[in-house]
Write an enzyme that holds these catalytic residues in place. Structure first.
Site, short mmCIF file in Angstrom:
data_model
loop_
_atom_site.label_atom_id
_atom_site.label_comp_id
_atom_site.label_asym_id
_atom_site.label_seq_id
_atom_site.Cartn_x
_atom_site.Cartn_y
_atom_site.Cartn_z
N GLU A 47 -2.32 -8.77 3.65
CA GLU A 47 -2.52 -9.16 5.06
C GLU A 47 -4.01 -9.17 5.41
OE1 GLU A 47 -1.99 -6.17 4.16
OE2 GLU A 47 -2.98 -4.76 5.48
N HIS A 97 -3.84 -5.14 0.00
CA HIS A 97 -3.51 -5.62 1.34
C HIS A 97 -3.48 -7.14 1.45
CE1 HIS A 97 -3.48 -1.73 3.50
NE2 HIS A 97 -4.21 -1.38 2.45
N CYS A 131 0.82 -1.21 0.00
CA CYS A 131 0.00 0.00 0.00
C CYS A 131 0.86 1.26 0.00
CB CYS A 131 -1.00 -0.04 1.16
SG CYS A 131 -2.37 1.08 0.86
N LEU A 132 0.85 2.06 1.08
CA LEU A 132 1.68 3.26 1.08
C LEU A 132 3.15 2.86 0.92
CD1 LEU A 132 1.62 6.42 1.42
CD2 LEU A 132 2.27 6.01 3.79
#
Lengths: 1070, 374
Positions: free
Chosen positions: B352, B350, B265-266
């Protein structure tokens, strides 16, 4: 990689007649599949014995075999058509089971036919209890402790280890037939005996009972590249122990945290991979322990199902269509999402509303059966509704059920106030079809959620929502009509309260509330079902109503017509009417008129977003329909296709200023109102059986005596033959009056002369207001007195004289023209001593329209739609009646085996759930095919038991002679035996049950009887004959309860002796 | 209690608060997940945002201590159709309303959330305000307009940890983790995880896959990191505009090629910037658990959990150095990339999950393989 090019011709197996657990959802899936494969350029061959389906429309598949779905017939079709592949996963359990048997016969191998989507090993792994259990253990998933047994002895032995209560499930049966929950050894013996008998493999599973666990379902899809997506999660409100088909269900799952949901999703994906379903949709059922979240796998269906139809309608994702495309080699990321057009089928739908499904039961048709819900499915239909809150969706679903209820409560109906606390609690404890009325009562009595949870095992979240509805109801009552300001009114509507409920609770009327709502601008908006929770723009106008701020309905300005559907399936109103509604939509499309469908039945083709130009998934009530009309301002509305549901709305809608196209409500009233109908017939010099309308017992007795017994009695306010009886004497009249409510009634009862031994005839006709064309004349095999929906019938008539047929035709024409029919009309006639009597006229689509259309090739419903839109029959090219040279036989299919303790005798009240068609150039073979398709084994040899009432003896004599000629041995009871022997027919006397052993039941139990012919007077007169019929049912011995039915079957048997059965596509006949 | 939702373009909605009084300004976004509101609330990436759930019934299963994705809840406000105050789940310890109150988040229900979502979808994510204190719509619109917004802002500094910590038994443990967590006789990979607003499940999964994790503040310099002698470097998710984040890109550039790097992500966006690419703001972002992503290396489609408003512009990546490995099938946007020369790969979504599907967990194994291969 796109579709396969190595296969060209694909055979699809349908699901056959509508039965409990297998209804029109498989027409929906099958029709989608046929269309999808045709679209891809494949040649599609179809076999389905059910003429009322859209999938068997001759223009859909390339060759459509309306033939029995048995391995033998499928083999014949394969032999004739030589398809490259067989797709077995779209026709329910019937198609899957048949495919297995066809494979086992070596047919697929012999003709080199490939099974698409799931091969035999996959099907067996998913369906065989032991294989499935082992597969689950292999991937680390839990299944309830269970044992597979093949004998009663081993069942008893295993029960020790499992501990009661024990669930008994036979392998390879439909909808869990024969299963049950045994609480003790005696019940275990009963369930095991029945289950072993019903299982195709004489195999049952005994399983740890998970009573009280929460039940969930996931709809999974997989493509050949092993991409797997979940289309929908469904949570059952009823805890484990109630068949999912009998459970009220909600989508998506409401009470799972993401962690629990994702674990379930992982399990579903692991299961579809381990079982090895190569492509397509599967349904996986799970149980979750509410105490600690333990997850158990219950079962998986490697095919589309009732739940996948529900999931498709709930999300807008067309599972069956996509499954068909995946089966021929596409992958999910190669297929587009129809609704958003820009995104792909490779995703998981997200929804921003709540969906509730409620089953519709029919215990009132089988008063002898106990109203309990168990692991064996009993409901005959279902309704679905959508709302932005659970409360709204649930209340909408309650009124969509069309059982007279206007919501969860607050309508003064189905009250349980009479139950004492103990009875109420026992109702709450034992799942039954009245349970939600009982929960309502309990909440009204102030019972707490925890207490209710302990009794019902229904998750507290749902109970809390129910309580919120009840609390709102109390608030409405307290505030009264004056208290309904715009804010509170909106609040009530958001919680799903109907205008009728609000009227009832405030002592006003539905109309008062409607006026108030309009004044306060509290009107519903329409939201799109878009598969994606508004993340993308959607293009398919599929709507539901709710009370919110933004209205998404796009209003079109062209010519448009609303079609009202038939609502949930029930006995008497099912797929046949949906077929007509679908044809109306198709016809409107053909003439460039926008079609708008309103219906609440998720199983149907009519609620496929592809069928009409616009779809409103809404309850069929005055309020809900008027809201759509206010919005759409259609040019007209069609009420004559959806059965009784839209007809009941015709007058209120007309009063509200809606234009009803085609036959006007007044014509319907003229045919239904006793007095007006009499005058109507007198005007045309037509005859009806002598009759009277009475209100008290004394009047009834004197009327019956004047008319002369036997008479047909029925209440005037019910439909579909409810509570209709044939009565033979004064006592019968008294019993009837008591049964329907006393000696003086609010609504009158109708008494008609019963025409004994009359021939009944059904006629469907189409009229453009000037000219009438007879669509088909069907002669019933059973004599008058048996509900037309339950009768076997033959088209064209097989015993009527030319003159009589002409008389029928001209009477039909005269009535259609006099009534001003524009569209369809059905007439039921009785012929007694060559005199023609009018029994009933229905100026609307009948149950037999699809059958007639399939038999003759004339699309009556489509033509009727065009006629209603102003076309003449000349313009449509229907210049004359179509004469056919083949025979089409319709046979009914009954749900008796689902209900314990129910008699199989036929009468004036309809009991059948579905129908099949036998079509052949030879009448006897058409009869035989219809019987085979309906599930009867036609006996070839052995012993036939004959016991008939006196009036049937002369009809049965030639039957008995023919049987002897066919080398059968006849067993008969005293009276029948005497008669037959006197006439020189050899037969063996056998004891009735009351005459001492050995008697006929012993013979049946020894399976020494291959056919039972047993006719009896109307009701369950003698315990003897009931026991025989019930034993026949339970031991799967073919039985016939009418003499004429026996004669027809013998005709079939004689032809079978002489001829080989062959198959022909319906396109060949018409 | 009446609440007004006002957007910078003048659009307003009326709902009511189920958490008491409050006022909050932020970027209005929507999430299409059907479940997982607690994980969404505790994901630090939502810092500075007002989150709308598209699924209308929220609060059904309450909240519990195990489903926390960080130590707190982050959005400015939480908007839903109907709050369900009677949670039903065996793990539930607290109703959602209390949970929100505990973290000072304004919860508003009872309005047409779908209309709001459709508005954002058409007009794009925008600044908004929610208030029960000020019911003057015009004044609220003005306040929304005056708010600085997220573009160009460094939101990471608001959520990154202030000192390093390790991951223990399902909770952070202050200090160094590298020595203590090693199981005897096992080769455990040492991973330094940059905390840009890290979600606990990234740590749980790294641990589950056999890593010892040392979480460090976002601005930890390369020297410090390398001194820890890690086997790999993990770049976490986090809030806001990648181009607003200060003092990180250079560090990553320094680490590139020295140790295997995995970014989410970021973290993926920061890696993209370090490669020399640039980011752009998506119209309304990807937030939900049903986003289809195609792994271009295998052709396989995975259903992913996503939460991002910015995206790396594929065309700005240095040609020949960076390979696109994953794309979003809905809009073909860049979802994953790998460096051709150095051991570094990243995904925009994501893997996760928490909440969302588990389809992409295999990426953690790829990271392990990458560390093993070095």
């Amino acid at each position: 990689m796109p579709k396969r090019t190595d296969i060209k011709k694909i055979l699809i197996i349908g699901s056959g007649p509508i039965i409990i657990s297998q209804a029109c959802e498989f027409d929906y899936s099958g029709a989608q599949a046929v269309k999808a494969l045709k679209e891809e350029g494949y040649e599609v061959i179809l076999i389905n014995s059910n003429p009322a389906t859209i999938m068997t429309d001759p223009e859909l598949a390339d060759a459509t075999y309306i033939e029995p779905i048995t391995p033998e017939f499928v083999a014949k079709v394969i032999e004739k058509e030589r398809p490259d592949a067989l797709l077995p996963t779209l026709g329910g359990q019937t198609a899957l089971n048949t495919a297995i048997k066809v494979a086992e016969l070596g047919i697929l191998e012999k003709y080199n036919v490939e099974l698409l989507a799931a091969n035999i090993e996959v099907i067996k792994k998913a369906e065989g209890r032991e294989e499935f259990r082992d597969a689950m253990r292999k991937i680390g998933l839990n299944v309830p402790t269970s044992f597979i047994v093949k004998t009663l002895e081993s069942a008893m032995a295993c029960s020790e280890e499992i501990g009661f209560p024990i669930i008994v499930r036979p392998s390879f049966t439909l909808g869990g037939t024969g299963g049950g929950i045994a609480y003790n050894r005696q019940e275990l013996v009963e369930f095991c005996t029945a289950g072993l008998d019903l299982s195709m493999t004489t195999e049952i599973m005994l399983e740890r009972s998970l009573l009280g666990w929460k039940e969930f379902e996931l709809e999974v899809m997989r493509d050949k590249n092993d991409n797997v997506v979940i289309i929908c999660s469904i949570e059952n409100i009823d805890a484990m122990g109630v068949h999912t088909g009998d459970s009220i269900t909600v989508a998506p799952a409401q009470t799972l945290t993401d962690r629990e949901y994702q674990n379930m999703r992982d399990a579903a994906i692991a299961i579809i991979r381990e079982i090895g379903v190569e492509t397509g949709g599967s349904n996986v059922q799970f149980a979750v322990n509410p105490v600690d979240g333990e997850l158990m796998v219950i079962e998986m269906n490697p095919r589309v199902s009732r739940s996948s139809a529900l999931a498709s309608k709930a999300t807008g994702f067309p599972i069956a269509k996509i499954a068909a495309k995946l089966a021929v080699g596409y992958t999910l990321d190669e297929l587009t999402n129809d609704i958003t057009k820009e995104t792909l089928a490779a995703f998981e739908p997200s929804i921003d509303y709540c969906v509730v499904k409620i089953p519709r039961w029919t215990f009132e048709k089988f008063p002898e059966a106990e109203d309990y819900l168990t692991t064996s499915m009993k409901s005959v239909g279902e309704t679905m509704s959508m709302g932005r809150t659970f409360k709204e969706a649930f209340q909408k679903a309650m009124r969509s059920l069309e059982t007279g209820r206007d919501g969860f409560g607050g309508d003064g109906k189905q009250l349980m106030t009479h139950l004492d606390q103990e009875d109420l609690e026992s109702g709450l404890r034992i799942p039954n079809s009245q349970r939600f009325a009982q929960i309502y009562e309990a909440l009204k009595r102030g019972m707490g959620i925890e207490e209710l949870y302990t009794l019902t095992q229904i998750d507290p979240w749902f109970l809390f929502n129910f309580r919120q509805i009840v609390d709102t109801e109390l608030e409405i009552s307290k505030k009264g009509f004056q208290g309904l300001d715009s804010e509170f009114l909106r609040y009530c509507k958001e919680r799903g309260f109907s205008d009728k409920q609000l009227g009832y609770l405030t002592g006003t009327t539905e109309n008062d509330i409607r006026q108030l709502r309009k004044k306060e601008a509290v009107t519903p908006v329409f939201k799109l079902v878009d598969t994606c929770a508004a993340e993308f723009e959607s293009y398919t106008p599929y709507y539901y109503s709710t009370y919110e701020q933004e209205n998404e309905a796009s209003i079109t300005t062209g010519k448009k017509i609303i079609i009202l559907g038939g609502g949930p399936n029930r006995i008497g109103q099912g797929i046949e009417f949906d077929y007509c509604c679908v044809h109306a939509a198709f016809a409107l499309r053909e003439i460039g008129v926008e079609s708008i469908m309103i219906n609440s039945n998720p199983e149907t083709v009519s609620t496929d977003y592809d069928t009409s130009d616009k779809l409103f998934f809404e309850p069929l009530t005055r309020e809900d329909v008027l809201s759509i009309i206010d919005q759409e301002k259609p040019d007209g509305i069609i009420v004559q296709f959806g059965g009784q549901t839209p007809l009941n709305l015709a007058v209120p809608l007309a009063e509200a200023g809606v234009t009803i196209i085609g036959t006007q409500p007044d014509a319907i009233d003229r045919a239904e109102d006793r007095k007006r109908f009499q005058q109507f017939l007198q005007k045309l010099s037509l005859r009806q059986p002598e009759n009277d309308t009475v209100k008290t017992l004394d009047e009834a007795l004197s009327a019956a005596q004047r008319i002369g017994y036997p008479v047909v009695v029925r209440p005037s306010y019910v439909l579909g033959g409810r509570d209709m009886r044939i009565v033979y004497n004064d006592q019968g009249i008294k019993d009837f009056m008591i049964a329907i409510g006393g000696t003086t009634l609010e609504h009158p009862i109708l008494i008609d002369k019963f025409l004994k031994e009359a021939i009944e005839v059904d006629v469907d006709a189409i009229c453009d207001g000037k000219r009438t064309i007879i669509g088909g004349i069907m002669e019933h095999v059973e004599e008058a007195g048996i509900h037309s929906g339950d009768s076997c019938c033959v088209l064209p008539p097989h015993t009527l004289s030319k003159a009589l047929i002409e008389e029928i035709k001209s009477a039909t024409r005269a009535m259609a023209e006099e009534l001003g029919v524009i569209g369809l009309m059905n007439v039921q006639y009785a012929i007694k001593d060559n005199d023609l009597y009018i029994l009933e006229v229905n100026p609307r689509a009948s149950r037999t329209i699809p059958f007639v259309s399939k038999a003759t090739g004339v699309p009556l419903a489509k033509m009727a739609t065009k006629v209603m839109m102003g076309a003449t029959l000349d313009e449509l090219g229907l210049m004359a009646e179509v004469e056919i040279s083949h025979w089409a036989v319709k046979e009914a299919v009954f749900p008796f085996d689902r209900f314990e303790n129910v008699d199989t005798l036929l009468g004036p009240e309809m009991k059948s759930t579905g129908e099949v068609m036998g079509i052949d150039d030879n009448l006897g073979l058409a009869i035989a095919k219809a019987q085979i398709a309906a599930g009867s084994h036609i006996p070839k040899q052995g012993n036939v038991f004959v016991s008939v009432r006196d009036s049937d003896k002369k009809v049965i004599l030639p039957v008995a002679r023919a049987l002897v000629d066919l080398k059968f041995r006849i067993y008969a009871t005293k009276g029948t035996a005497d008669y037959l022997q006197k006439a020189g027919v050899e037969c063996t006397l056998i004891n009735k049950i009351s005459e001492g052993r050995p008697h006929i039941l012993d013979k049946i139990q020894d399976r020494d009887i291959s056919w039972i012919i047993n006719t009896s007077l109307g009701k369950r007169t003698t315990e003897d004959s009931y026991l025989i019929r019930r034993a026949a049912l339970d031991y799967h011995i073919p039985y016939t309860t009418t003499a004429s039915g026996a004669a027809a079957l013998v005709r079939g048997m004689q032809e079978l002796e002489k001829n080989e059965l062959s198959v022909q596509p319906v396109q060949y006949f018409t | 209690m009446k609440a007004i939702i006002a957007l910078e373009d003048g659009t307003t909605f009326e709902g009511h608060s189920f958490t008491g009084h409050g006022e909050a300004v932020g970027e209005i976004v929507f999430n299409t997940s059907l479940s997982g509101y607690q994980e969404i609330l505790t994901d630090p990436s939502y810092t500075g945002q007002i989150v709308t759930m598209t699924y209308p019934l929220i609060g059904n299963y309450g909240t519990n201590p195990e489903d926390m994705e960080s130590a707190a809840a982050h959005p400015k406000a939480f908007l839903i159709k109907e709050y369900n105050s009677y949670p039903s789940n065996y793990r539930s310890t607290k109703p959602l309303a209390e949970f929100l109150q505990e973290y000072g988040i304004l919860g508003v229900e009872g309005f047409d959330t779908r209309a709001l979502v459709r508005h954002i979808r058409t007009k794009g994510a925008m600044k908004g305000i929610v208030s029960t204190r000020d019911l003057d719509k015009e004044a609220l619109v003005k306040k929304a307009q005056e708010w600085s917004g997220l573009v160009g802002q460094d939101m990471v500094k608001k959520v990154t940890c202030t000192s390093p910590y390790g991951w223990g038994e399902n909770e952070p443990v202050a200090g160094s983790n590298f020595e203590t967590a090693k199981k005897p006789g096992e080769k455990a990979f040492k991973v330094v995880a940059f905390d840009f607003g890290i979600k606990y499940n990234q740590l749980r999964l790294l641990q589950k896959k056999g890593c010892q994790v040392q979480v460090v503040p976002a601005r930890t310099d390369a020297k410090t990191v390398l001194a820890m002698e890690p086997d790999g470097i993990f770049l976490s998710n986090g809030p806001g505009d990648p181009e607003g984040v200060e003092g990180v890109v250079d560090t990553i550039r320094e680490l590139l090629g020295k140790k295997p790097i995995f970014g989410i992500c970021l973290g993926h966006q920061m890696l993209g910037l370090a490669y020399g690419g640039s980011a752009y703001k998506l119209k309304f972002g990807h937030r939900g658990g049903n986003q289809p992503v195609k792994d271009l290396t295998t052709g396989h489609v995975e259903i992913t959990s996503q939460n991002h408003g910015f995206c790396i512009d594929e065309s700005t990546l240095p040609a020949g150095e960076v390979e696109v490995t994953h794309i979003n099938l809905n809009d073909n946007s860049l979802e994953g990339m790998r460096h051709k020369k150095y051991p570094a790969f990243s995904v925009q979504y994501h893997p996760e999950h928490a909440p969302g599907p588990h389809d992409a967990e295999y990426l953690f194994d790829r990271f392990i393989d990458m560390m093993r291969a070095v």
